[in-house]
Design a protein around this motif. Structure first.
Motif, PDB file in Angstrom:
ATOM      1  N   ALA A   1      -1.353  17.629   0.504  1.00  0.00           N
ATOM      2  CA  ALA A   1      -0.991  16.517   1.385  1.00  0.00           C
ATOM      3  C   ALA A   1      -0.340  15.403   0.570  1.00  0.00           C
ATOM      4  O   ALA A   1       0.643  14.789   0.996  1.00  0.00           O
ATOM      5  CB  ALA A   1      -2.230  15.999   2.102  1.00  0.00           C
TER       6      ALA A   1
ATOM      7  N   ASP B   1       3.276  16.280  -0.623  1.00  0.00           N
ATOM      8  CA  ASP B   1       4.247  16.311   0.478  1.00  0.00           C
ATOM      9  C   ASP B   1       4.997  14.984   0.587  1.00  0.00           C
ATOM     10  O   ASP B   1       6.123  14.946   1.058  1.00  0.00           O
ATOM     11  CB  ASP B   1       3.546  16.573   1.821  1.00  0.00           C
ATOM     12  CG  ASP B   1       3.248  18.062   2.021  1.00  0.00           C
ATOM     13  OD1 ASP B   1       3.552  18.859   1.122  1.00  0.00           O
ATOM     14  OD2 ASP B   1       2.709  18.412   3.092  1.00  0.00           O
TER      15      ASP B   1
ATOM     16  N   THR C   1       6.691  21.231   3.954  1.00  0.00           N
ATOM     17  CA  THR C   1       5.335  20.677   4.002  1.00  0.00           C
ATOM     18  C   THR C   1       4.305  21.712   3.569  1.00  0.00           C
ATOM     19  O   THR C   1       4.586  22.915   3.512  1.00  0.00           O
ATOM     20  CB  THR C   1       4.976  20.219   5.433  1.00  0.00           C
ATOM     21  OG1 THR C   1       4.863  21.387   6.258  1.00  0.00           O
ATOM     22  CG2 THR C   1       6.027  19.278   6.008  1.00  0.00           C
TER      23      THR C   1
ATOM     24  N   TYR D   1      -6.122  20.201   3.170  1.00  0.00           N
ATOM     25  CA  TYR D   1      -5.043  19.445   3.811  1.00  0.00           C
ATOM     26  C   TYR D   1      -5.569  18.716   5.043  1.00  0.00           C
ATOM     27  O   TYR D   1      -5.383  17.508   5.203  1.00  0.00           O
ATOM     28  CB  TYR D   1      -3.921  20.409   4.187  1.00  0.00           C
ATOM     29  CG  TYR D   1      -2.725  19.762   4.854  1.00  0.00           C
ATOM     30  CD1 TYR D   1      -1.750  19.115   4.101  1.00  0.00           C
ATOM     31  CD2 TYR D   1      -2.555  19.808   6.247  1.00  0.00           C
ATOM     32  CE1 TYR D   1      -0.643  18.529   4.705  1.00  0.00           C
ATOM     33  CE2 TYR D   1      -1.451  19.225   6.855  1.00  0.00           C
ATOM     34  CZ  TYR D   1      -0.500  18.591   6.086  1.00  0.00           C
ATOM     35  OH  TYR D   1       0.592  18.012   6.681  1.00  0.00           O
TER      36      TYR D   1
ATOM     37  N   ASP E   1      -3.824  22.485  10.742  1.00  0.00           N
ATOM     38  CA  ASP E   1      -2.900  21.862   9.782  1.00  0.00           C
ATOM     39  C   ASP E   1      -1.583  21.478  10.459  1.00  0.00           C
ATOM     40  O   ASP E   1      -1.046  20.393  10.228  1.00  0.00           O
ATOM     41  CB  ASP E   1      -2.623  22.816   8.615  1.00  0.00           C
ATOM     42  CG  ASP E   1      -3.763  22.819   7.595  1.00  0.00           C
ATOM     43  OD1 ASP E   1      -4.752  22.077   7.804  1.00  0.00           O
ATOM     44  OD2 ASP E   1      -3.657  23.557   6.593  1.00  0.00           O
TER      45      ASP E   1
ATOM     46  N   ARG F   1       0.108  17.764  10.817  1.00  0.00           N
ATOM     47  CA  ARG F   1       1.466  17.425  10.373  1.00  0.00           C
ATOM     48  C   ARG F   1       2.320  16.900  11.536  1.00  0.00           C
ATOM     49  O   ARG F   1       3.027  15.911  11.397  1.00  0.00           O
ATOM     50  CB  ARG F   1       2.130  18.663   9.757  1.00  0.00           C
ATOM     51  CG  ARG F   1       3.564  18.431   9.293  1.00  0.00           C
ATOM     52  CD  ARG F   1       4.285  19.741   9.065  1.00  0.00           C
ATOM     53  NE  ARG F   1       4.210  20.578  10.246  1.00  0.00           N
ATOM     54  CZ  ARG F   1       4.343  21.905  10.237  1.00  0.00           C
ATOM     55  NH1 ARG F   1       4.548  22.537   9.103  1.00  0.00           N
ATOM     56  NH2 ARG F   1       4.275  22.593  11.360  1.00  0.00           N
TER      57      ARG F   1
END
Ligand code: ADP
Ligand code: MG
Length: 696
Positions: free
Chosen positions: A371, A374, A530, A569, A654, A658
């Motif tokens: 994370a 990213d 990502t 994440y 996840d 995102r």
């Protein structure tokens, strides 16, 4: 430290080879050396003798406890301290440490992340001594570097696969070298990690819940100036920072960590530390220790060390460059020499590297996915999420000529120079310093620049080592059963074909440009932006087959790593969203409401006096609109986060984080940051970017 003190204290907290030679009976020392250098298993009598010598040494250095030090799947290091004390039954104690305690430990492992591994197998795991990294003393504790595995042998840590991948690479690289008539005792990887970090005032750090709980600022309006003046990079170092760096060097040197270079980085408050490279797994361990020391020692100077990949918006983030090469008995296998075009052995290894990176770009990307990272990959100063290889002005023409057969044809039928030239490379200084490439050849090593600053370098090195091992084996298969006369011709054909087949991954241009994104797409290169995009590579059947073939990780272990990373994440984003909601409700909203309330009172008072307060009215209106927006966006973010937590499927969770939660976080941040630009400083509840980044 004065010069003689430095040499005297270097490694003083490490149980070095010299200590062992001095303290162990000769036959025991010889046997232990075989264990360490040849990877043999250790027998209990030897272990008992070594443990005794180690304990005596540790007691002399003031240690009272020992620990098995290891790298759990969440990437940091873990330790549980046991004292050497053994009661004798008469009210006295003996300081004891047995061979069994040295070789194997049994931490209560139930709370370490395991990606479901221990649910499937045994609840317990055990730690096994890794004699490659020497034991060391930290805070009166003798730390024994170990690998952490389950009772059924599954790796529960990050080091076990790293060691396995080094074994795989060594085996295949030796086969390649044997074809060139060389039989080195050892082939190892060499790794030199450059570590970036930020230092801010500890009081600012303590005043911000986002920094304390997540390591990065989740709010903060742009500072009045950024890094545009480029005054910080290599600039004079602040006295407090300088004092910190001096103590850091001293402490690292005592641990035999060869800290070499320190300087200011591009962003304000950003710094870098680079050690001299060492054998791969040792360098990774030492980097983990360095990261720990950075954080601990900073507090001695009223500073807080931020190791997050992106602690601040608007200025550069922090990476960690994994400088990587291979060495045969200490000789660098990626040293091109003065005539790389004629250095067949170098070209073979170079071709293997390029092919490895192209074929396993997905795994390399996944190995650095988090994370935190990213926020960095693909941003202005960081390499893009597209994996490509930079070869530079000196090598690219060689490779192009080979592909076009020009030079190569002239050489065909002739024997090439198979030697590794003893001359130093002239290339090093000729090589362009392309800072935008994720995987750059920098003279005599590759530099993998996608790694995040807070990450454990085991993961990317596991991928790199295994992928290169595979290509080395391909080479051996390609030239198998050829006569000596044919060898160089066939080997050169391998080089040419490999470069031709993987040319798409070679890119010397500007990796930050939009044009490269389009060009990379045309070339069919992956652009996994990502973490949720990148992680599935870990369980892709072709990749599972790769790791299984080289006994680095089996399907179960890979699945566990996938689950651990995917959960990490979601967990991190859940915490970040929670902290944002908390800060908005408990800090920002009350502050803005208090400020607008006070101004509203002033407006009313002035109205009583017959004064029209135009500026105040406008301000109150803007503050009230901002308050409403923040109020609504906070509720929305909270709801989205609750929704995310309800999703059982980890991949879907996840994706939701995102696609839904992250945009909600961005929207809330924008609303709060706007208020920061119009709210009085005396009301604002936390230090601003101006305060934190430009302290004196
Ligand atoms: P930069 O210009 O990127 O700042 P340097 O050339 O000073 O870097 O080297 C950066 C890092 O690369 C250092 O940690 C150095 O020890 C390491 N390094 C140099 N040679 C090798 C090698 N053969 N293998 C692995 N790392 C290496
Ligand atoms: Mg570098």
């Amino acid at each position: 430290m004065a010069q003689d003190k430095v040499t005297a204290e270097f490694g003083s907290l490490v149980f070095t080879d010299a200590d062992m030679r001095q303290r162990l009976p000769k036959p025991t020392y010889r046997e232990l050396n075989r264990v360490i250098k040849e990877g043999k298993s250790i027998d209990l009598d030897i272990a008992n003798e070594v443990a005794h010598a180690m304990k005596e040494w540790a007691l002399e250095k003031g240690a009272t406890h020992f620990t098995h030090w290891f790298q759990p799947l969440n990437g940091i290091t873990s330790e549980k301290h046991d004292s050497f004390i053994t009661p004798l039954g008469d009210g006295t104690v003996l300081m004891a440490f047995s061979g069994k305690e040295l070789v194997q430990g049994e931490p209560d492992a139930s709370s370490f992340p395991n990606g479901g591994l221990r649910a499937t197998f045994e609840a317990r795991g055990y730690t096994v001594w890794d004699p490659i990294t020497p034991p060391f003393i930290k805070d009166e504790v003798l730390c024994i570097p170990t690998a952490f595995i389950s009772y059924t042998g599954e790796a529960l840590d990050k080091k076990t696969p790293l060691l396995r991948s080094e074994v795989a690479l060594e085996r295949q690289a030796k086969r390649v070298l044997a074809l060139f008539g060389r039989e080195p005792k050892r082939v190892t990887t060499t790794v030199g990690p450059e570590q970036e970090y930020f230092l801010i005032k500890e009081s600012d750090f303590e005043a911000r819940a986002d920094l304390r709980l997540t390591g990065r600022t989740l709010f903060g309006a742009a500072p009045s100036k950024g890094q545009e003046l480029e005054e910080h990079y290599f600039g004079a170092i602040r006295p407090s920072v300088n004092a910190f760096m001096k103590e850091l060097d001293d402490e690292l040197w005592k641990l035999a960590i060869p800290a070499k270079t320190k300087h200011n980085e591009v962003a304000p408050c950003q710094h870098e530390l680079a050690p001299i490279f060492e054998q791969g797994s040792l360098a990774v361990d030492e980097n983990l220790l360095t990261m720990e020391k950075l954080k601990l020692l900073a507090t001695n100077y009223g500073l807080a060390c931020l190791e997050h990949e992106r602690p601040f918006e608007y200025v550069n983030g922090s990476g960690k460059h994994d400088n990587w090469s291979m060495a045969a008995d200490g000789r660098n296998l990626l040293e091109p020499g003065p005539h790389p075009e004629d250095n067949l052995q170098f070209l073979v290894f170079l071709a293997c590297l390029v092919a490895a990176v192209d074929e396993h770009a997905d795994l390399l990307r996944a190995s650095v996915a988090s994370a935190g990272n990213d926020h960095r990959l693909g941003a202005n100063e960081a390499p893009p999420a597209i994996v490509s290889v930079f070869l530079g002005d000196a090598l690219s023409p060689v490779v192009e000529a080979l592909i076009k057969k020009e030079h190569a044809e002239a050489q065909e039928g002739e024997r090439m120079d198979l030697g590794v030239p003893a001359l130093p490379a002239i290339l090093r200084d000729n090589t362009d310093r392309n800072r935008t490439s994720p995987f750059a050849f920098t003279g005599n090593k590759f530099e993998f620049r996608m790694c995040g600053s807070q990450q454990n370098l085991s993961d990317p090195n596991v991928v790199l080592n295994t992928a290169v091992a595979e290509q080395c084996e391909r080479f051996c298969d390609y030239v198998a059963d050829r006569s000596d006369e044919e060898f160089s011709v066939v080997a050169l054909r391998f080089v040419r074909h490999t470069f031709r087949d993987h040319q798409r991954v070679i890119f010397d241009g500007n990796g930050y440009s939009d044009a490269w994104e389009d060009e990379a797409a045309r070339r069919g290169l992956l652009n996994l932006k990502t973490t949720p995009d990148a992680l599935p590579a870990l369980i892709d059947p072709a990749n599972v087959a790769l790791f299984e073939r080289y006994h680095v990780l089996n399907e179960t272990e890979l699945h566990a790593r996938y689950v651990a990373k995917a959960e990490q994440y979601a967990k991190l984003l859940n915490i970040e969203a929670n902290v944002m909601v908390h800060m908005a409700r408990h800090e920002y909203l009350p502050a803005i409401i208090a400020y607008s309330g006070d101004i509203a009172t002033a407006v009313a008072t002035k109205a009583e006096l017959g004064i029209e307060a135009l500026a105040e009215k406008t301000l109150v209106k803007a503050l009230t609109e901002g308050t409403n927006a923040i109020y609504t966006l906070t509720a929305e973010l909270d709801a989205k986060n609750s929704q995310a937590r309800e999703i059982d499927d980890i991949a879907a969770r996840d994706d939701f984080y995102r696609d839904e939660v992250l945009p909600g976080m961005d929207a809330l941040r924008t609303a709060v940051d706007e208020m920061e630009t119009i709210c009085a400083k005396s009301y604002w509840p936390v230090p601003s970017y101006n305060d934190m980044l430009f302290y004196v």
